[in-house]
Design a protein around this motif. Structure first.
Motif, PDB file in Angstrom:
ATOM      1  N   ALA A  71       1.026  -1.077  -0.244  1.00  0.00           N
ATOM      2  CA  ALA A  71      -0.350   0.051  -0.145  1.00  0.00           C
ATOM      3  C   ALA A  71       0.451   1.057   0.195  1.00  0.00           C
ATOM      4  O   ALA A  71       2.612   1.219   0.318  1.00  0.00           O
ATOM      5  CB  ALA A  71      -0.846  -0.278   1.048  1.00  0.00           C
ATOM      6  N   ASP A  72       0.553   2.191   0.148  1.00  0.00           N
ATOM      7  CA  ASP A  72       0.821   2.860  -0.048  1.00  0.00           C
ATOM      8  C   ASP A  72       1.530   4.381   1.444  1.00  0.00           C
ATOM      9  O   ASP A  72       2.496   5.683   1.461  1.00  0.00           O
ATOM     10  CB  ASP A  72       0.023   4.671  -1.148  1.00  0.00           C
ATOM     11  CG  ASP A  72       0.669   4.173  -2.760  1.00  0.00           C
ATOM     12  OD1 ASP A  72       0.962   4.006  -2.986  1.00  0.00           O
ATOM     13  OD2 ASP A  72      -0.138   4.523  -3.693  1.00  0.00           O
ATOM     14  N   SER A  73       0.564   4.050   2.144  1.00  0.00           N
ATOM     15  CA  SER A  73       0.198   4.131   3.349  1.00  0.00           C
ATOM     16  C   SER A  73      -0.057   3.251   4.265  1.00  0.00           C
ATOM     17  O   SER A  73      -0.461   2.253   3.954  1.00  0.00           O
ATOM     18  CB  SER A  73      -0.769   5.712   3.472  1.00  0.00           C
ATOM     19  OG  SER A  73      -1.783   5.211   3.190  1.00  0.00           O
ATOM     20  N   TRP A  74       0.304   3.223   5.476  1.00  0.00           N
ATOM     21  CA  TRP A  74       0.263   2.980   7.319  1.00  0.00           C
ATOM     22  C   TRP A  74      -1.690   2.687   7.199  1.00  0.00           C
ATOM     23  O   TRP A  74      -2.312   1.395   7.866  1.00  0.00           O
ATOM     24  CB  TRP A  74       0.608   3.220   8.318  1.00  0.00           C
ATOM     25  CG  TRP A  74       0.106   2.405   9.494  1.00  0.00           C
ATOM     26  CD1 TRP A  74      -0.942   3.224  10.164  1.00  0.00           C
ATOM     27  CD2 TRP A  74       0.102   1.589   9.999  1.00  0.00           C
ATOM     28  NE1 TRP A  74      -1.237   2.189  11.516  1.00  0.00           N
ATOM     29  CE2 TRP A  74      -0.807   0.795  10.884  1.00  0.00           C
ATOM     30  CE3 TRP A  74       0.689   0.379   9.261  1.00  0.00           C
ATOM     31  CZ2 TRP A  74      -0.738  -0.259  11.365  1.00  0.00           C
ATOM     32  CZ3 TRP A  74       0.830  -0.811   9.278  1.00  0.00           C
ATOM     33  CH2 TRP A  74      -0.432  -1.164  11.094  1.00  0.00           C
ATOM     34  N   GLU A  75      -1.751   4.088   6.432  1.00  0.00           N
ATOM     35  CA  GLU A  75      -3.490   4.108   6.804  1.00  0.00           C
ATOM     36  C   GLU A  75      -4.281   2.996   5.650  1.00  0.00           C
ATOM     37  O   GLU A  75      -5.320   2.056   6.018  1.00  0.00           O
ATOM     38  CB  GLU A  75      -4.010   5.410   6.758  1.00  0.00           C
ATOM     39  CG  GLU A  75      -3.980   6.219   7.968  1.00  0.00           C
ATOM     40  CD  GLU A  75      -1.715   6.871   7.678  1.00  0.00           C
ATOM     41  OE1 GLU A  75      -1.719   7.755   8.804  1.00  0.00           O
ATOM     42  OE2 GLU A  75      -1.655   6.806   6.876  1.00  0.00           O
ATOM     43  N   GLU A  76      -3.676   3.242   4.194  1.00  0.00           N
ATOM     44  CA  GLU A  76      -4.456   2.117   3.758  1.00  0.00           C
ATOM     45  C   GLU A  76      -4.030   0.255   3.650  1.00  0.00           C
ATOM     46  O   GLU A  76      -5.314  -0.410   4.091  1.00  0.00           O
ATOM     47  CB  GLU A  76      -3.427   2.195   1.873  1.00  0.00           C
ATOM     48  CG  GLU A  76      -3.855   1.258   0.544  1.00  0.00           C
ATOM     49  CD  GLU A  76      -3.416   1.635   0.046  1.00  0.00           C
ATOM     50  OE1 GLU A  76      -3.672   1.022  -1.255  1.00  0.00           O
ATOM     51  OE2 GLU A  76      -2.712   3.100  -0.677  1.00  0.00           O
ATOM     52  N   ILE A  77      -3.060  -0.169   3.884  1.00  0.00           N
ATOM     53  CA  ILE A  77      -2.883  -1.125   4.760  1.00  0.00           C
ATOM     54  C   ILE A  77      -3.573  -1.654   5.818  1.00  0.00           C
ATOM     55  O   ILE A  77      -4.447  -2.278   6.193  1.00  0.00           O
ATOM     56  CB  ILE A  77      -1.161  -0.925   4.893  1.00  0.00           C
ATOM     57  CG1 ILE A  77      -0.882  -2.843   4.645  1.00  0.00           C
ATOM     58  CG2 ILE A  77      -0.784  -0.965   6.637  1.00  0.00           C
ATOM     59  CD1 ILE A  77      -1.060  -3.130   3.088  1.00  0.00           C
ATOM     60  N   PRO A 104       6.027  -0.421  11.956  1.00  0.00           N
ATOM     61  CA  PRO A 104       7.493   0.445  12.022  1.00  0.00           C
ATOM     62  C   PRO A 104       7.933   0.889  10.090  1.00  0.00           C
ATOM     63  O   PRO A 104       8.666   1.537   9.713  1.00  0.00           O
ATOM     64  CB  PRO A 104       8.490  -0.484  12.488  1.00  0.00           C
ATOM     65  CG  PRO A 104       7.742  -1.305  12.883  1.00  0.00           C
ATOM     66  CD  PRO A 104       6.460  -1.851  12.835  1.00  0.00           C
ATOM     67  N   SER A 105       7.835  -0.404   9.327  1.00  0.00           N
ATOM     68  CA  SER A 105       8.460  -0.603   8.086  1.00  0.00           C
ATOM     69  C   SER A 105       7.562   1.111   6.999  1.00  0.00           C
ATOM     70  O   SER A 105       7.875   2.004   6.347  1.00  0.00           O
ATOM     71  CB  SER A 105       7.654  -1.732   7.106  1.00  0.00           C
ATOM     72  OG  SER A 105       8.390  -1.378   5.517  1.00  0.00           O
ATOM     73  N   TYR A 106       6.284   1.396   7.336  1.00  0.00           N
ATOM     74  CA  TYR A 106       5.802   2.288   6.601  1.00  0.00           C
ATOM     75  C   TYR A 106       5.725   3.843   7.594  1.00  0.00           C
ATOM     76  O   TYR A 106       5.423   4.483   7.011  1.00  0.00           O
ATOM     77  CB  TYR A 106       3.761   2.049   6.886  1.00  0.00           C
ATOM     78  CG  TYR A 106       3.475   1.156   6.098  1.00  0.00           C
ATOM     79  CD1 TYR A 106       3.689   1.307   4.870  1.00  0.00           C
ATOM     80  CD2 TYR A 106       3.520  -0.148   6.212  1.00  0.00           C
ATOM     81  CE1 TYR A 106       3.003   0.574   4.028  1.00  0.00           C
ATOM     82  CE2 TYR A 106       3.100  -1.256   4.488  1.00  0.00           C
ATOM     83  CZ  TYR A 106       2.755  -0.735   4.297  1.00  0.00           C
ATOM     84  OH  TYR A 106       2.250  -1.522   2.352  1.00  0.00           O
ATOM     85  N   GLU A 107       6.466   3.230   9.190  1.00  0.00           N
ATOM     86  CA  GLU A 107       6.279   5.099   9.501  1.00  0.00           C
ATOM     87  C   GLU A 107       8.001   5.506   8.848  1.00  0.00           C
ATOM     88  O   GLU A 107       7.929   6.083   8.525  1.00  0.00           O
ATOM     89  CB  GLU A 107       6.966   4.637  11.497  1.00  0.00           C
ATOM     90  CG  GLU A 107       7.116   5.545  12.091  1.00  0.00           C
ATOM     91  CD  GLU A 107       6.027   6.818  11.948  1.00  0.00           C
ATOM     92  OE1 GLU A 107       6.904   7.514  12.077  1.00  0.00           O
ATOM     93  OE2 GLU A 107       5.302   6.670  11.480  1.00  0.00           O
ATOM     94  N   ARG A 108       8.813   4.337   8.322  1.00  0.00           N
ATOM     95  CA  ARG A 108       9.934   4.044   7.805  1.00  0.00           C
ATOM     96  C   ARG A 108       9.746   5.289   6.538  1.00  0.00           C
ATOM     97  O   ARG A 108       9.869   5.868   5.930  1.00  0.00           O
ATOM     98  CB  ARG A 108      10.795   3.689   7.584  1.00  0.00           C
ATOM     99  CG  ARG A 108      11.874   2.701   8.931  1.00  0.00           C
ATOM    100  CD  ARG A 108      13.085   2.151   9.027  1.00  0.00           C
ATOM    101  NE  ARG A 108      12.130   1.083   8.242  1.00  0.00           N
ATOM    102  CZ  ARG A 108      11.930  -0.452   8.741  1.00  0.00           C
ATOM    103  NH1 ARG A 108      11.848  -0.161  10.168  1.00  0.00           N
ATOM    104  NH2 ARG A 108      11.693  -1.046   7.854  1.00  0.00           N
ATOM    105  N   LEU A 109       8.522   4.586   5.468  1.00  0.00           N
ATOM    106  CA  LEU A 109       8.329   5.248   4.266  1.00  0.00           C
ATOM    107  C   LEU A 109       7.864   6.466   3.985  1.00  0.00           C
ATOM    108  O   LEU A 109       7.825   6.998   3.878  1.00  0.00           O
ATOM    109  CB  LEU A 109       6.748   4.086   3.913  1.00  0.00           C
ATOM    110  CG  LEU A 109       6.640   4.387   2.760  1.00  0.00           C
ATOM    111  CD1 LEU A 109       7.377   3.973   1.169  1.00  0.00           C
ATOM    112  CD2 LEU A 109       5.917   3.610   1.992  1.00  0.00           C
ATOM    113  N   ARG A 110       7.197   6.750   5.584  1.00  0.00           N
ATOM    114  CA  ARG A 110       6.486   8.071   5.966  1.00  0.00           C
ATOM    115  C   ARG A 110       7.564   9.156   5.766  1.00  0.00           C
ATOM    116  O   ARG A 110       7.479  10.432   5.473  1.00  0.00           O
ATOM    117  CB  ARG A 110       5.317   8.488   7.046  1.00  0.00           C
ATOM    118  CG  ARG A 110       4.581   9.302   6.598  1.00  0.00           C
ATOM    119  CD  ARG A 110       3.764   9.205   8.058  1.00  0.00           C
ATOM    120  NE  ARG A 110       4.410   9.060   9.484  1.00  0.00           N
ATOM    121  CZ  ARG A 110       4.819  10.244   9.803  1.00  0.00           C
ATOM    122  NH1 ARG A 110       4.766  11.770   9.925  1.00  0.00           N
ATOM    123  NH2 ARG A 110       5.201  10.316  11.423  1.00  0.00           N
TER     124      ARG A 110
END
Length: 122
Positions: A71-77, A104-110
């Protein structure tokens, strides 16, 4: 051959005792030797599998999240998690573990990784 056909073949012709994680591992291994366009196709198919009514395919997709972002964001996933648990109650613990690994991976992505911030001088 189309990557989606390969993915479907692996799922539909698996040996009786093969678990979803084994198929995920094979797809991740394949991603190192195929072109970027086909890797992107694996991710597209996995995103669709997360919304499917096939528990095995959904579990394979969850296994891909270890090395990809589906997904493009934590919210989406996170929005995908509740419906998965509703459709497949027996997968609830696996979905929760997936979310704990993925956050944590999505937090790093953000935020960007240390290396991204260091390259920008931050």
């Amino acid at each position: 051959m189309d990557v989606e056909l390969v993915m479907d073949f692996l799922v539909e012709h698996r040996a009786p005792d093969v678990v979803p994680g084994y198929v995920s591992e094979q797809l991740l291994s394949m991603s190192w030797i195929i072109d970027a366009e086909d890797v992107a196709r694996i991710v597209q198919v996995a995103k669709r599998w997360l919304r499917s009514d096939d528990a095995f395919r959904a579990a394979v997709a969850i296994g891909l999240e270890n090395e990809t972002h589906l997904a493009d964001s934590w919210e989406e996933i996170a929005a995908l998690a509740a419906p998965l648990k509703e459709r497949f109650p027996s997968m609830a613990a696996d979905v929760d573990a997936w979310m704990a690994r993925a956050e944590p991976s999505y937090e790093r992505l953000r935020r960007g990784s240390f290396f991204d911030r260091a390259a920008e001088g931050g």
